[in-house]
Enzyme design. Structure first.
Site, PDB file in Angstrom:
ATOM      1  N   ASP A  39       1.587   0.160 -14.203  1.00  0.00           N
ATOM      2  CA  ASP A  39       1.208  -0.742 -13.122  1.00  0.00           C
ATOM      3  C   ASP A  39       1.159  -2.198 -13.564  1.00  0.00           C
ATOM      4  O   ASP A  39       1.019  -2.507 -14.739  1.00  0.00           O
ATOM      5  CB  ASP A  39      -0.165  -0.341 -12.564  1.00  0.00           C
ATOM      6  CG  ASP A  39      -1.215  -0.274 -13.655  1.00  0.00           C
ATOM      7  OD1 ASP A  39      -0.895   0.232 -14.757  1.00  0.00           O
ATOM      8  OD2 ASP A  39      -2.352  -0.723 -13.426  1.00  0.00           O
ATOM      9  N   GLU A  40       1.279  -3.052 -12.591  1.00  0.00           N
ATOM     10  CA  GLU A  40       0.993  -4.484 -12.720  1.00  0.00           C
ATOM     11  C   GLU A  40       1.700  -5.159 -13.881  1.00  0.00           C
ATOM     12  O   GLU A  40       1.126  -6.002 -14.558  1.00  0.00           O
ATOM     13  CB  GLU A  40      -0.522  -4.711 -12.835  1.00  0.00           C
ATOM     14  CG  GLU A  40      -1.272  -4.293 -11.585  1.00  0.00           C
ATOM     15  CD  GLU A  40      -2.762  -4.653 -11.654  1.00  0.00           C
ATOM     16  OE1 GLU A  40      -3.285  -5.169 -10.654  1.00  0.00           O
ATOM     17  OE2 GLU A  40      -3.392  -4.391 -12.685  1.00  0.00           O
TER      18      GLU A  40
END
Lengths: 687, 687
Positions: free
Chosen positions: A319-320
């Site tokens: 993620d991210e």
């Protein structure tokens, strides 16, 4: 039959929550099917259980724990000690029959049937996992009257709606030690959850011991990590309770803590430190997917982890990752061009593909946050939806197995009802039955930026119990008031089991008053709530991993019972403005307006609570207005209103609006429900 | 100077406890020497510390913990994160200077000097152990006023009276897991204790992992044991806090749990089980000292343990061996004759001699309970006095090093003042200075028959803090009321650190009421106490290891604050029977008499508390009498007495006597202090 008749009568008089309680008893999660009969089966010290069939060994320790807990609750002093395979006495009151040993894996049969009759309790289950759930149900069914403890005579057929019912614990951002995880496992079983997802590595720490690459935890954790022995113990403890453990090693981003020990795998040269902030450290340290040496490194690490974590899934985060380190690295840019990778996302998908092969080598399936759902990613990867329900639908449509945490982020401190009513599958979804089967369930997500070992339970619980019900019970079970009724009972039981979500509250208040009397502070903190949605981090204040989490906002509960019940009281009053309800509301307002002066006294010797002074002052001011509004409404409905009273409206309206948006630096507690309720009184008064 | 003047004024008016508090502040234990000045040193977010000199590395983590705790208390948000060897800024507010690295061993220099001036805090210590104590003192000195948090300007020179200040935890009788030990270590440092004595094996369990003889823990613990990794971790955690860990392996008696795995070393043939009772299993399983194979077995086990426990002492128990298995074994009888051993004690001394040689082989000194003090036992053995102070004196006179636990058995649930006033060295002792030097200190002893992980803290603490003061502070510090004043503050601080002695209280009450309102139960349990001296086990009821410890008696506190302060109130009233004091007493009596009816209501839905019904009824009856007595005394002192009132005496006297001796099966709580105080009123009224 009699029950049904009674139900009808209650419904006639509008006692919906009493009626509901007749259907749900004190159970959480509510079973799929339940038939409540009239009788009561009383128990005494002769209570015994027997186990028939072919269960896994873990049933015996589970049954022993069940016996001890039942005895601790009833203090009947049962004669039966450790349960073992010789406990097969067909005359025992509780007969447990298990068809076959269960496996701690996704989609195992977790069903059970519980029949409480006049002189016998029969608990049948396909596996001992179902039997454990049946025992939890039985403990929840225990009631008492003047004759003693009894189980109501019921017939239950139960199985989960979703196969994946998890709690994610982030042990990184703040160090969450072994014993907190252990007590959360006990709590999970109590509400029939079956996946513990451990977020083990992130920018702020590498919290798992590696013997292959010891510099990972040695340089990446400030000495705060779970040892392999502890992790093996956690896995066994969980398995003994029917719970899978899915580890997460976040890659290629959220990866700062890999690099203090092994900087050569980062996408920029230099030395690295474990992060003490939660953001503002872009370009974030990220693995270099173009470094061929990275993959054998990850391979050996994953191999090591497979000896600890037997579950078929490994969560790789994903993620991210904005890839700013990649953008700044010419070698990586060149690699992208050469390999026809048009974006950082494509580069990450390239990385994920390599990662998946490593996992597959060890018989593991990959799981990742919904960012990894990109063209080219393999179909057997479990997608973990978090950025919104659209990713759940998208994954399911595209044929990916998927679970959801969107709407279940308990660190965001929403009301329990918000989590509870967060239905994974909206009515409007247009998934085919085949696509629907891709939706495996969900997870409560307990992120760790703003929690400590002292406060984590009070953020995860009891909200997670409501999420557990959403994932287990029929979709139609969504009566909010009945949920809150059962939640309070469940919440207490979870504390009996060892959670600390309530009992640390007053300890924290005492610390805040520096030893002084906590009465006034408690009155205040009982009614306020920490700002929702992690807003305290959005106020331009930098939080570090070492910022103390012992403030009023840390003690305040995410879903204030006082505020919630006040809201209900105001709703009732507006429905029917009686003097009695009006008096009840005014009692609250009176308490809060008077409390401010008492709290000011406490503040003299308690500097740590001085920053809430303006909030308390505002609550007091609002309470004065609210109290006048009640009088106004009562006068109006009695036809005794004087016209000049109407002048109050504008001023009061402006004031409540101001309060809603006032800056709350650090103090970070709000009483939005009291503002909203007062506003409702205002609107009602003026209409 | 001003303080002294002020003190004089207070003393004139008889405010002894205020005067005392001027001398002791909120410190526990009270330092050896303290000079309190007038000023206050306020702190803010710029607070920093620096470490000079040559400390052991452990100072840095200790200083970091100190910073975090101070910041958690003040929420000033200090800028300083992890402290390390580069933190040497001479402008930092707190300057710590350590001469040399300390060793975690008996008689290490633990002294420190703390000087809080107008703009600087100087903490000097011989070793970082002393520096850690200085930091604990500093945390205890923290105060607050309207301007903020400050340290009072003081000058302290401090060092312990005794070198051995321990807490013994019996992890056997009930399983006490790792995390309970960890939190107790934190608490120990907070009150400057330096020895954790772990009672690891006994009849009811073998709670240490052995890799050499795995059947020891596998067959001897029901799966509840401390792993070697956990024990090593405990040893390190303790050492990082200046605390030694002394393990105890009880031999040759209290040894049942050795034999399920290795029956061949018992003194009678057969198979063995871990005991689930605490007595009544004579002839108790005992090692066979005549079996030559026993010694290599013990040797290999001890060798293994020396890799876990670095301390020079190993405790071998040696207590309560009646030797009935020996008496019944002809081979052993023959051995005794042949070797001229005239008693079982002589046989045990023979065994101890062999054992001591094994310990010596690994550089370890032997320690044992005072039974081992028999002719022929070697002079460097540490005697652990428990059967009375006479054994302390005897050992010291005979030249044995000795510590005392007699009078410090916190499981016996005496009042804190009884432990506090238990002076190891009576005035009347006739020890020479040389013999006096043999007295090394003492240990609070937390035996585990009637405690669980849930209740153990509430039995060990806060009493152990008072024992810690007895072992650290000057002998002359013995003002009971000032001790209780400081104890309450200390008790709260210990909870901030993680102990659970207060916070589990209401959880337990909630479990007892089965979810119903606990107000009436709390009023009752607040004033009663569990029977002293483990008397609940002396009532002909058999307790098993699996008997639930969730009863009213388990929740009740050993030294009820309500009962204690009521006693003081009655004493004050008898000194000077004013209307105001009389009203205060009557308020209490009124509360208790009314409470009975409320409690009866709770009982309807809470069968688990029904057994206290007669106790509550008696308290109510006594309260009615007590209230009348107060009126009688007030009337008498006002000269308004009517002669017929005198008739009450006999009846009331008989009733209080009956209450004192009434049988309390299972319920096991008593209100002896209220009876005694009422009796005082009675005596005073009649005189």
């Amino acid at each position: 039959m009699k029950i049904r008749l009674l139900l009808g009568v209650f419904l006639l008089f509008g006692f919906t929550s009493v009626a509901q309680s007749q259907k749900t008893l004190n159970l959480m999660p509510v079973p799929q099917k339940m038939d409540i009969k009239e009788g009561k089966l009383y128990i005494d010290s002769t209570f015994r259980l027997a186990i028939q069939g072919k269960p896994d060994q873990r049933i015996y320790s589970a049954a022993t724990r069940f016996l001890r807990r039942l005895d601790e609750q009833t203090i009947l002093w049962f004669k039966q000690d450790q349960v073992n395979h010789t406990d097969r006495d067909s005359k025992a009151l509780l007969q447990i029959n298990v068809q076959k040993p269960g496996k701690i894996q996704l989609k195992e049969d977790e069903s059970y049937q519980l029949e409480i009759g006049t002189d016998k309790i029969q608990l049948n289950a396909a596996t001992e996992i179902g039997a454990m759930y049946g025992m939890e149900t039985l403990l929840q069914l225990l009631e008492a009257d003047e004759k003693g403890f009894y189980f109501p005579q019921v017939s239950i057929k139960d199985n989960p709606r979703f196969a994946w019912r998890g709690l994610m614990i982030d042990v990184v951002r703040h160090w969450i030690p072994y014993e907190v995880i252990i007590r959360n496992i006990d709590a999970m079983l109590a509400v029939k959850m079956n996946v513990l997802h451990l977020h083990l590595t992130d920018d702020q720490g590498f919290r798992v011991e590696s013997k292959v690459y010891p510099k990972l935890h040695e340089k990446g954790s400030n000495g705060k990590y779970l040892t392999q022995e502890q992790l093996k113990d956690i896995v066994k403890y969980a398995a003994d309770r029917g719970i899978r453990v899915v580890p997460e090693f976040d890659m290629p981003g959220h990866a700062s803590s890999w690099f203090p020990g092994y900087p050569e795998y980062a996408s920029a040269p230099g030395t690295y430190q474990v992060e003490t902030k939660y953001s503002h450290f872009e370009p974030a340290p990220t693995m270099d997917p173009t470094n061929e040496a990275l993959y054998p490194f990850i391979d050996a690490f994953i191999q090591e982890m497979t000896h600890i974590f037997p579950d078929e899934y490994i969560h790789i985060g994903g993620d991210e990752n904005r890839g700013l380190q990649w953008d700044a690295n010419p070698k990586i840019q060149e690699f992208k061009k050469k390999n026809n990778l048009h974006s950082n996302m494509e580069l990450q998908t390239y990385f994920n593909g390599k990662l998946q092969k490593i996992l597959a080598k060890y018989g593991k399936k990959m799981m990742g946050w919904d960012e990894i759902l990109e063209p080219g990613i393999s179909k057997d990867i479990m997608i973990h939806s978090w950025r919104g329900k659209h990713s759940l639908t998208e994954a399911a449509q595209k044929g990916y197995p998927v679970i959801i945490s969107s709407g279940y982020y308990v660190d965001l401190l929403f009301d329990v009802k918000d989590y509870y009513l967060n239905e994974p599958l909206e009515e409007s979804h247009d998934l085919t039955p085949e696509q629907l089967a891709n939706v495996y369930g969900g997870e409560s997500a307990m992120w760790g930026e703003i929690v400590s070992a002292e406060t984590i339970d009070s953020r995860a619980w009891p909200a997670t119990a409501a999420i557990a019900e959403r994932l287990w019970s029929p979709k139609e079970i969504r009566d909010v008031k009945d949920m809150y009724r059962r939640l309070e009972i469940t919440s207490n039981r979870l504390e009996f089991l060892g959670l600390t979500h309530n009992k640390n509250y007053e300890v924290m208040l005492k610390r805040l008053t520096n030893g002084a009397d906590i009465t006034a502070l408690k009155t205040f903190v009982d009614v306020v709530e920490p700002m929702k949605e992690l807003s305290r981090r959005k106020q331009g204040i930098t939080y570090y991993t070492y910022t103390p989490l012992t403030m009023v906002v840390d003690a305040a509960r995410p879903d204030s019972k006082v505020a919630r019940e006040f809201t209900w009281l105001v709703e009732d009053f507006i429905q029917k403005p009686t003097q009695e309800l009006g008096n009840q509301i005014k009692e609250h307002y009176h308490l809060w307006s008077e409390n401010h002066f008492k709290l000011q006294e406490t503040m003299k010797v308690a500097p740590a609570i001085r920053e809430i002074e303006p909030v308390s002052a505002n609550l007091a001011r609002l309470s004065v207005i609210g109290s006048q509004l009640v009088d106004y409404i009562l006068a109006k409905s009695a036809g005794k209103l004087k016209p000049k009273n109407r002048m109050d409206y504008d001023k009061a309206d402006k004031l409540t609006d101001e309060m809603r948006f006032m800056v709350k630096p650090r103090g970070n507690v709000e009483f939005i429900k009291i503002i909203d309720s007062t506003k409702k009184l205002l609107t009602y008064a003026v209409d």
